[in-house]
Write an enzyme that holds these catalytic residues in place. Structure first.
Site, PDB file in Angstrom:
ATOM      1  N   LYS A  42      -0.031   3.615  -2.769  1.00 53.74           N
ATOM      2  CA  LYS A  42      -1.043   4.673  -2.714  1.00 53.74           C
ATOM      3  C   LYS A  42      -0.433   6.058  -2.568  1.00 53.74           C
ATOM      4  O   LYS A  42      -1.119   7.066  -2.802  1.00 53.74           O
ATOM      5  CB  LYS A  42      -2.023   4.386  -1.578  1.00 53.74           C
ATOM      6  CG  LYS A  42      -2.847   3.112  -1.787  1.00 53.74           C
ATOM      7  CD  LYS A  42      -3.864   2.913  -0.684  1.00 53.74           C
ATOM      8  CE  LYS A  42      -4.734   1.687  -0.934  1.00 53.74           C
ATOM      9  NZ  LYS A  42      -4.063   0.423  -0.574  1.00 53.74           N
ATOM     10  N   SER A  81       0.792  -1.226   0.000  1.00 47.17           N
ATOM     11  CA  SER A  81       0.000   0.000   0.000  1.00 47.17           C
ATOM     12  C   SER A  81       0.828   1.282   0.000  1.00 47.17           C
ATOM     13  O   SER A  81       0.258   2.374  -0.060  1.00 47.17           O
ATOM     14  CB  SER A  81      -0.967   0.013   1.189  1.00 47.17           C
ATOM     15  OG  SER A  81      -2.070  -0.826   0.926  1.00 47.17           O
ATOM     16  N   LYS A 128       3.039   6.703   5.416  1.00 40.06           N
ATOM     17  CA  LYS A 128       2.128   5.644   4.986  1.00 40.06           C
ATOM     18  C   LYS A 128       2.660   4.266   5.354  1.00 40.06           C
ATOM     19  O   LYS A 128       3.865   4.028   5.358  1.00 40.06           O
ATOM     20  CB  LYS A 128       1.953   5.737   3.462  1.00 40.06           C
ATOM     21  CG  LYS A 128       0.911   4.820   2.874  1.00 40.06           C
ATOM     22  CD  LYS A 128      -0.490   5.328   3.139  1.00 40.06           C
ATOM     23  CE  LYS A 128      -1.539   4.347   2.600  1.00 40.06           C
ATOM     24  NZ  LYS A 128      -1.611   3.094   3.383  1.00 40.06           N
ATOM     25  N   SER A 165      -6.340   3.195   4.020  1.00 45.40           N
ATOM     26  CA  SER A 165      -5.639   2.513   2.935  1.00 45.40           C
ATOM     27  C   SER A 165      -6.626   1.737   2.081  1.00 45.40           C
ATOM     28  O   SER A 165      -6.424   0.557   1.747  1.00 45.40           O
ATOM     29  CB  SER A 165      -4.552   1.573   3.480  1.00 45.40           C
ATOM     30  OG  SER A 165      -3.613   1.255   2.479  1.00 45.40           O
TER      31      SER A 165
END
Length: 410
Positions: A62, A59, A221, A119
């Protein structure tokens, strides 16, 4: 000279073999591990382990999805109130998601925290289709953008980071992406510290415990798929030093966070020592506090036609020179901090030359003291917000690190 007995040599050799075996065993035990920490201002690599090895971003993908969304907003193609349609494809995305239904419409202002906090894979697909038409086309846009950022080891196949054997990156590339998000879109960076958000009456809490638990961390993140292990990209500021760290392949979220915290501690300490040594090595005679230069640029201008810099040397800080920075209205592009004033001025002059269609730019070099060390900060000042952001983006595309700064007098 002291002679090592034969038995001692054998013991030393045995110990070396044991150490080598131990290290190789650790590598075999966690072949997904990679990490890097860089100084956000100077770009100095403070720690690296398998930093250029191919890994699955999960993720952390992203972050690029958000980069392209922020870029679209800067271009006026999107606003926070833009409502993006939810397709059947987007609605079919597996957990983690926010349970979007085909036919729904999702505003950008909800999509941003959904990507960072939750997420959400369904939201990533919504953004991809809104910007690229299809998620496949958007993935090509992501890869192309990565190449322009010199993320040469990164390929994207989807907007979410869901498993795909062809979707790979490196710790170094993801650190570049993290830094570019901060530098290119400072007005949106605060979203990365968001700890919870509410959508349709349901509250979602962040997976990123580093923001809550480590002093100085204010984003970025986390990510996980089985093939990648637990990943995290982190930005932290302490003692006026900002670092960017990426850890990939953690066995658990907790062990990943503990390792990142340890790396941040050591790297911030190292960055402080490096800056101190650099400042101490600067020539004592070079006491340029501020040098300002008006550079009128045209495409055809020859180097010898530029106005020469005015160098003001002094043994103490001058309030007049300081006011050139603190009382300046508008925005600035910060090029970096250097141990030698002439180096700072030359770097800023080079940046101004690269922006050869900017009608008027002021070069400002200021002496700053950070943790008892003196450095010389180079900026282009006298810019409007849009000019500063555009200038920094263009410099970054040319491989020059920069940071958009709103001046304190604004």
């Amino acid at each position: 000279m002291f002679a090592v007995p034969r038995a001692g040599k054998a013991l030393i050799g045995l110990l070396a073999l044991v150490l080598l075996f131990s290290l190789s065993s650790q590598a075999r035990a966690n072949p997904r591990y990679a990490a890097i920490v860089i100084d956000a201002e100077t770009g100095t690599v403070l720690h690296a382990a398998n930093a250029d090895a191919s890994r699955y971003p999960a993720s952390l993908t992203k972050m690029m999805t958000l980069y392209l969304l922020f870029e679209a907003m800067e271009k006026g193609l999107m606003t926070l109130d833009t409502a993006m349609p939810v397709s059947a494809h987007a609605a079919s995305m597996p957990q983690t998601n926010i349970s979007l239904k085909a036919g729904d419409r999702l505003k950008v202002r909800d999509a941003i925290p959904a990507l960072i906090v939750r997420s959400a894979n369904d939201v990533a697909s919504v953004v991809a289709e809104a910007l690229g038409g299809t998620e496949t086309a958007f993935a090509r846009m992501m890869t192309d953008k990565a190449k322009t950022m010199k993320m040469t080891s990164t390929t994207f196949r989807n907007a979410s980071g869901l498993p795909d054997s062809a979707q790979t990156s490196t710790a170094r590339d993801l650190a570049v992406l993290s830094l570019r998000l901060m530098k290119d879109f400072p007005q949106y960076y605060h979203y990365f510290s968001t700890q919870s958000f509410t959508y349709k009456g349901r509250t979602y809490n962040s997976h990123n415990r580093m923001v809550r638990n480590y002093p100085g961390v204010d984003g970025m993140k986390t990510g996980y798929i089985r093939a990648s292990g637990f990943n995290v990209a982190t930005s932290a500021e302490r003692d006026e030093r900002r670092v960017i760290g990426v850890v990939m392949g953690g066995k658990t979220a907790q062990s990943r966070d503990q390792h990142m915290a340890s790396l941040l501690d050591r790297s911030i300490s190292r960055a402080t020592r490096i800056a101190k040594v650099s400042a101490e090595q600067a020539p004592a005679a070079a006491k340029l506090v501020v040098s300002t230069e008006t550079v009128r640029q045209t495409v055809r201008q020859e180097p010898q036609t530029r106005a020469p810099a005015v160098l003001q040397r002094t043994s103490q800080s001058l309030p007049i020179e300081q006011s050139l920075i603190t009382d300046e209205l508008g925005w600035a592009v910060q090029i970096g901090s250097f141990r030698v004033p002439e180096q700072a001025r030359d770097r800023a002059s080079d940046a101004a030359r690269r922006l050869n269609d900017v009608a008027l730019a002021q070069i400002a070099v200021s002496e700053v003291e950070i943790s008892n060390r003196k450095l010389f900060r180079a900026r282009l000042v006298g810019l409007e917000e849009a000019q500063a952001k555009n200038a920094c983006q263009r410099l970054s595309r040319q491989g020059m690190d920069c940071l958009v700064v709103k001046l304190s007098g604004s």
